[in-house]
Design a protein around this motif. Structure first.
Motif, PDB file in Angstrom:
ATOM      1  N   UNK A   1       0.815  -1.228   0.000  1.00  0.00           N
ATOM      2  CA  UNK A   1       0.000   0.000   0.000  1.00  0.00           C
ATOM      3  C   UNK A   1       0.842   1.268   0.000  1.00  0.00           C
ATOM      4  N   UNK A   2       2.041   1.234   0.594  1.00  0.00           N
ATOM      5  CA  UNK A   2       2.886   2.431   0.628  1.00  0.00           C
ATOM      6  C   UNK A   2       3.279   2.856  -0.780  1.00  0.00           C
ATOM      7  N   UNK A   3       3.597   1.888  -1.638  1.00  0.00           N
ATOM      8  CA  UNK A   3       3.992   2.203  -3.010  1.00  0.00           C
ATOM      9  C   UNK A   3       2.822   2.788  -3.791  1.00  0.00           C
ATOM     10  N   UNK A   4       1.633   2.192  -3.621  1.00  0.00           N
ATOM     11  CA  UNK A   4       0.453   2.708  -4.318  1.00  0.00           C
ATOM     12  C   UNK A   4       0.150   4.125  -3.845  1.00  0.00           C
ATOM     13  N   UNK A   5       0.233   4.357  -2.525  1.00  0.00           N
ATOM     14  CA  UNK A   5      -0.034   5.693  -1.982  1.00  0.00           C
ATOM     15  C   UNK A   5       0.973   6.711  -2.514  1.00  0.00           C
ATOM     16  N   UNK A   6       2.235   6.317  -2.588  1.00  0.00           N
ATOM     17  CA  UNK A   6       3.273   7.220  -3.094  1.00  0.00           C
ATOM     18  C   UNK A   6       3.017   7.579  -4.551  1.00  0.00           C
ATOM     19  N   UNK A   7       2.646   6.585  -5.343  1.00  0.00           N
ATOM     20  CA  UNK A   7       2.376   6.842  -6.760  1.00  0.00           C
ATOM     21  C   UNK A   7       1.174   7.767  -6.927  1.00  0.00           C
ATOM     22  N   UNK A   8       0.129   7.562  -6.132  1.00  0.00           N
ATOM     23  CA  UNK A   8      -1.051   8.422  -6.230  1.00  0.00           C
ATOM     24  C   UNK A   8      -0.713   9.854  -5.835  1.00  0.00           C
ATOM     25  N   UNK A   9       0.100   9.999  -4.791  1.00  0.00           N
ATOM     26  CA  UNK A   9       0.493  11.346  -4.367  1.00  0.00           C
ATOM     27  C   UNK A   9       1.311  12.036  -5.460  1.00  0.00           C
ATOM     28  N   UNK A  10       2.206  11.265  -6.097  1.00  0.00           N
ATOM     29  CA  UNK A  10       3.007  11.836  -7.183  1.00  0.00           C
ATOM     30  C   UNK A  10       2.145  12.250  -8.369  1.00  0.00           C
ATOM     31  N   UNK A  11       0.991  11.597  -8.522  1.00  0.00           N
ATOM     32  CA  UNK A  11       0.078  11.944  -9.609  1.00  0.00           C
ATOM     33  C   UNK A  11      -0.842  13.090  -9.252  1.00  0.00           C
ATOM     34  N   UNK A  12      -0.742  13.579  -8.008  1.00  0.00           N
ATOM     35  CA  UNK A  12      -1.501  14.768  -7.652  1.00  0.00           C
ATOM     36  C   UNK A  12      -2.517  14.608  -6.534  1.00  0.00           C
TER      37      UNK A  12
END
Length: 290
Positions: free
Chosen positions: A274-285
């Protein structure tokens, strides 16, 4: 479908039963249940066979009861019959699963059908409480609400009535999320991930018209600060089948637009990374929660 006890009450003794079975007009489904026809049993006959096979009270339970009461897409071939702890069940019947319980069966019974059925809420909670996977358990709770068969409030009342209930605390939390708009296990997982990593919660089950004008529902959406919309679609195990995978790719193209970006992840990633998914979503805005 009749038990031998019922047949005796109707004046048919064991010799009469034996003659009917020997002449292939009737069939012995078990040592205690007789079908007054031959051939393969229908689903309803199999359910009645399970009810009549026991020596005492019995209820059609779990997913069998839920499906009979209208639940779709959660079919199991085996029929589940719930009996009191210590009940004499007799020899097994293929396709029927007998489950013992210490719970009050009359309290859980619905009177709306001819079959002795569990009410929908205790049936789905009883099923959920004994699953190995909490995702399967929560998915069943989400399904009965999404399909309009019950409400989170009604399920919460039954969680309390059935206490102590395995995973009861988790079910309470999941039902509060479902009451807030989550419609599936995937949405519950995304909301938990957002809380855990401080992201803004998504909107769920948003109606969208695709490029061909068909109505679609998206799993999770965020309205970003620059006016764009980010859509997250969560793929479960069935999405790995080729026909579903291609359908989902076509669906992704159809709901994409200049101001709408669609990204995807798997349910396994939400569970294990989940940390990786959360990081990617944050990077997408996706912003942090207020």
């Amino acid at each position: 479908m009749l038990s031998r006890t019922q047949l005796r009450a109707l004046g048919v003794d064991r010799w009469g039963v034996r003659n009917q079975v020997a002449s292939h007009r009737w069939a012995a489904v078990s040592s205690t249940v007789i079908a007054t026809n031959t051939g393969a049993l229908t689903r309803e006959q199999l359910i009645w066979a399970g009810v009549l096979h026991t020596d005492g009270p019995a209820l059609v339970g779990d997913l069998t009861a839920a499906e009979t009461l209208g639940l779709r897409n959660w079919h199991r071939d085996d029929v589940t019959i719930v009996v009191p702890r210590g009940a004499t069940v007799g020899a097994p019947i293929a396709g029927i699963r007998f489950v013992e319980t210490r719970r009050d069966l009359p309290m859980m019974r619905t009177t709306s059908r001819g079959l002795p059925l569990m009410r929908l809420e205790p049936a789905i909670l009883h099923f959920a409480a004994y699953q190995r996977s909490t995702r399967t358990a929560e998915g069943a709770l989400a399904a009965v609400v999404q399909q309009g068969l019950t409400t989170p409030a009604a399920l919460l009342r039954w969680v309390e009535r059935m206490a102590p209930l395995r995973w009861g605390g988790r079910f309470r939390a999941a039902l509060r999320e479902i009451a807030g708009g989550a419609h599936s296990t995937a949405e519950l997982d995304v909301r938990r991930m957002c809380r855990q990593f401080g992201l803004a919660p998504p909107q769920s089950q948003i109606k969208r018209l695709d490029a061909a004008g068909r109505l679609r529902y998206t799993d999770c959406e965020w309205r970003l600060g620059d006016g764009r919309t980010l859509v997250l679609e969560v793929d479960g195990g069935f999405h790995m089948e080729v026909e579903h995978w291609e359908d989902d790719l076509a669906r992704q193209r159809a709901i994409s637009a200049r101001n709408r970006t669609v990204v995807r992840c798997t349910s396994r990633e939400l569970r294990d990374e989940p940390a990786q998914v959360a990081r990617d979503l944050h990077n997408l805005g996706v912003p942090h929660a207020a």
